[in-house]
Design a protein around this motif. Structure first.
Motif, short mmCIF file in Angstrom:
data_model
loop_
_atom_site.label_atom_id
_atom_site.label_comp_id
_atom_site.label_asym_id
_atom_site.label_seq_id
_atom_site.Cartn_x
_atom_site.Cartn_y
_atom_site.Cartn_z
N ASP A 228 -93.09 7.59 -11.58
CA ASP A 228 -93.95 8.09 -10.51
C ASP A 228 -94.89 9.17 -11.00
O ASP A 228 -95.61 9.79 -10.21
N TYR A 229 -94.90 9.41 -12.31
CA TYR A 229 -95.83 10.34 -12.98
C TYR A 229 -95.65 11.80 -12.54
O TYR A 229 -96.55 12.61 -12.70
N SER A 230 -94.49 12.13 -12.04
CA SER A 230 -94.27 13.51 -11.60
C SER A 230 -93.71 14.39 -12.71
O SER A 230 -93.73 15.62 -12.60
N SER A 231 -93.21 13.77 -13.77
CA SER A 231 -92.57 14.52 -14.85
C SER A 231 -93.42 14.46 -16.11
O SER A 231 -94.04 13.43 -16.40
N ALA A 232 -93.45 15.57 -16.86
CA ALA A 232 -94.20 15.60 -18.12
C ALA A 232 -93.39 16.37 -19.15
O ALA A 232 -92.86 17.46 -18.86
N THR A 233 -93.30 15.80 -20.35
CA THR A 233 -92.55 16.41 -21.44
C THR A 233 -93.49 16.67 -22.61
O THR A 233 -94.28 15.81 -22.99
N VAL A 234 -93.38 17.87 -23.18
CA VAL A 234 -94.23 18.30 -24.28
C VAL A 234 -93.37 18.48 -25.53
O VAL A 234 -92.24 18.98 -25.46
N VAL A 235 -93.91 18.07 -26.68
CA VAL A 235 -93.24 18.23 -27.96
C VAL A 235 -94.16 19.05 -28.87
O VAL A 235 -95.36 18.81 -28.95
N VAL A 236 -93.56 20.03 -29.57
CA VAL A 236 -94.27 20.85 -30.55
C VAL A 236 -93.49 20.76 -31.86
O VAL A 236 -92.29 21.03 -31.88
N CYS A 237 -94.16 20.40 -32.96
CA CYS A 237 -93.47 20.18 -34.23
C CYS A 237 -94.15 20.91 -35.38
O CYS A 237 -95.38 20.96 -35.46
N GLY A 238 -93.33 21.44 -36.29
CA GLY A 238 -93.82 21.98 -37.54
C GLY A 238 -94.44 23.36 -37.41
O GLY A 238 -94.38 24.01 -36.36
N GLY A 239 -95.03 23.83 -38.51
CA GLY A 239 -95.66 25.14 -38.55
C GLY A 239 -95.38 25.83 -39.87
O GLY A 239 -94.54 25.39 -40.67
N ALA A 240 -96.08 26.93 -40.10
CA ALA A 240 -95.93 27.69 -41.34
C ALA A 240 -95.05 28.91 -41.11
O ALA A 240 -94.91 29.39 -39.99
N GLU A 241 -94.47 29.41 -42.19
CA GLU A 241 -93.71 30.65 -42.10
C GLU A 241 -94.63 31.80 -41.74
O GLU A 241 -95.76 31.90 -42.24
#
Length: 458
Positions: A228-241
């Motif tokens: 029903d398009y009411s839910s949204a999930t976000v993913v964030v990956c990686g990065g530098a020290e």
């Protein structure tokens, strides 16, 4: 440095404009004048148009500096490009794409300019078709295209609150949620932002694992919208020290952790998991299946000129529907290092265009990681020959579809269809600096197909 795929099966490729001659000549009488040295002309192109059908490349003329700028498509399919450096700092530019055998080029918008100069900003199209432009170096504010004169540039304190002594708040990750508000992530924090009232309506928990945005950037996607398009999930990956940018270290290991959060939950929290490789400057591309391709980047160092090492040649497939611990699959490696200033874009035929890599201030072709002129196409597993007989071909679609409208699509497939054929909508984002601005995949609700003729379904 920047790429965007148009509705005419062409790709706009865009670089900086004031770093010396490229290897693609402009047409006669279209030379550019360097504002820093008016007596010196540049007769080479810093933007081109790639025809995916023929692989022909046509030079485009762009007049003002687009270094580390931002962009987004308007509802009519034209590309608005904003900011940059030097004479491009407050500029709006527009590219209205055309058929490959027609002529179209960049336009410098003459009667409008940004309220605040933008360098390393993020653009996101909004439900009403306007574009919000968020942040940038020393620009902790938001503004809109078309400009909203009653607002101008509205102060956005969140960006200054997350800024540290090496910035880490540039090119913020912005995702438009189904409720119309914006999930905005910078450094290691995120908020829910109501742009109509210029207010933060929710503060999310801190994502552990160090900074995640420029100059320490990993990447981010919002997973496919379904049901029903009411839910949204976000993913964030990686990065530098943290500190790698300040200390100019090229060998500090990149982070391999990912955080995943259901941003629309009343009580959201980050679910952590690890990629097979640490990675900075990776690009996360939403595939038509709903899986995510993670490609490009390095395993050590940070963003910036000549500040990374150990290229990550292995693409990784993130399968969001699999259980925690089983979501990542390592794919066949590439051979071309794609370091700082690389991009990745989904193409209409399902392949991924891989371009760029220039970790040097100028063009430099004799180096360990040279300025890279080759472009490649990565073919995901769903395009392999052994799947040809079960892969639908879309052969019939209405020219226009209204919001919320039911429509019919026609497909052909060699083997009989068992179950549901997926038909999904994917946006055309503006890819730069390891983040695809405006990227979005919507899985449509589809009825069981009916047979129209041999191998054809509707």
């Amino acid at each position: 440095m920047h790429t965007a795929v148009t509705r005419f099966n062409t790709v706009v490729l865009l670089d900086r404009t004031h770093i010396g001659p490229s290897r693609k000549l402009l047409p006669k009488d279209r030379c550019l004048v360097n504002p820093a040295n008016p007596h010196r002309k540049d007769c080479t192109a810093h933007s081109v148009l790639l025809d995916l059908q023929t692989n022909n490349i046509r030079p485009l003329t762009i007049l003002t500096d687009t270094w580390c700028s931002s962009g987004q498509f308007l509802p009519d399919g034209s590309l608005i490009q904003t900011g940059g450096d030097l004479d491009g700092f407050k500029k709006f530019r527009k590219f209205t794409p055309c058929e490959p055998d027609s002529f179209c080029d960049w336009e410098e918008v003459q009667d409008l300019e940004l309220y605040q100069g933008r360098w390393y900003a993020t653009n996101q199209i909004l439900p009403d078709g306007s574009i919000i432009i968020i942040g940038g170096k020393s620009a902790n504010s938001v503004e809109f295209f078309p400009p909203r004169t009653e607002i101008g540039a509205a102060n956005f304190p969140f960006l200054s609150e997350v800024e540290d002594n090496q910035m880490d708040n540039l090119y913020p990750y912005v995702h438009l949620l189904p409720n119309g508000e914006l999930f905005i992530f910078a450094n290691n924090k995120a908020v829910l932002y109501d742009y109509n009232t210029n207010s933060v309506t929710k503060t999310y928990p801190i994502l552990e694992g160090g900074p995640r945005n420029y100059p320490s950037a990993g990447s981010s996607v919002m997973l496919a919208l379904t049901g029903d398009y009411s839910s949204a999930t976000v993913v964030v990956c990686g990065g530098a020290e943290y500190g790698a940018y300040l200390q100019r270290t090229t060998d500090s290991p990149a982070h391999g952790s990912c955080g995943r959060i259901e941003a629309t939950r009343p009580d959201p929290g980050w679910e952590m998991e690890d990629m097979p490789f640490g990675r900075i400057m990776g690009d996360m591309v939403m595939l038509p299946t709903g899986d995510v391709l993670i490609i490009n980047g390095a395993q050590a160092g940070t963003q910036g000129f000549e500040l990374a090492s150990d290229p990550c040649l292995y693409p990784v497939l993130y399968r969001p529907d699999q259980p925690l611990g089983l979501r990542f699959m390592t794919l066949n490696p590439g051979t071309v290092p794609r370091m700082y200033h690389s991009t990745a874009n989904l193409l209409p035929d399902g392949r991924i265009l891989i371009a760029g890599s220039n970790p040097h201030y100028f063009y430099k072709f004799n180096a360990e990681f040279p300025t890279e002129l080759r472009i490649e196409a990565f073919s995901p597993e769903y395009l392999t020959g052994d799947k040809a007989n079960i892969r639908p071909s879309l052969v019939e679609l209405p020219e226009r579809v209204g919001y919320g409208e039911v429509f019919e699509a026609g497909v052909t497939v060699e083997l009989p269809v068992v179950g549901i054929v997926e038909i999904n909508f994917a946006s055309a984002p503006f890819a730069t600096h390891s983040f695809s601005q405006g990227q979005r995949l919507v899985k449509l609700l589809v009825e069981t197909p009916t047979v129209v003729a041999g191998g054809r379904y509707r």
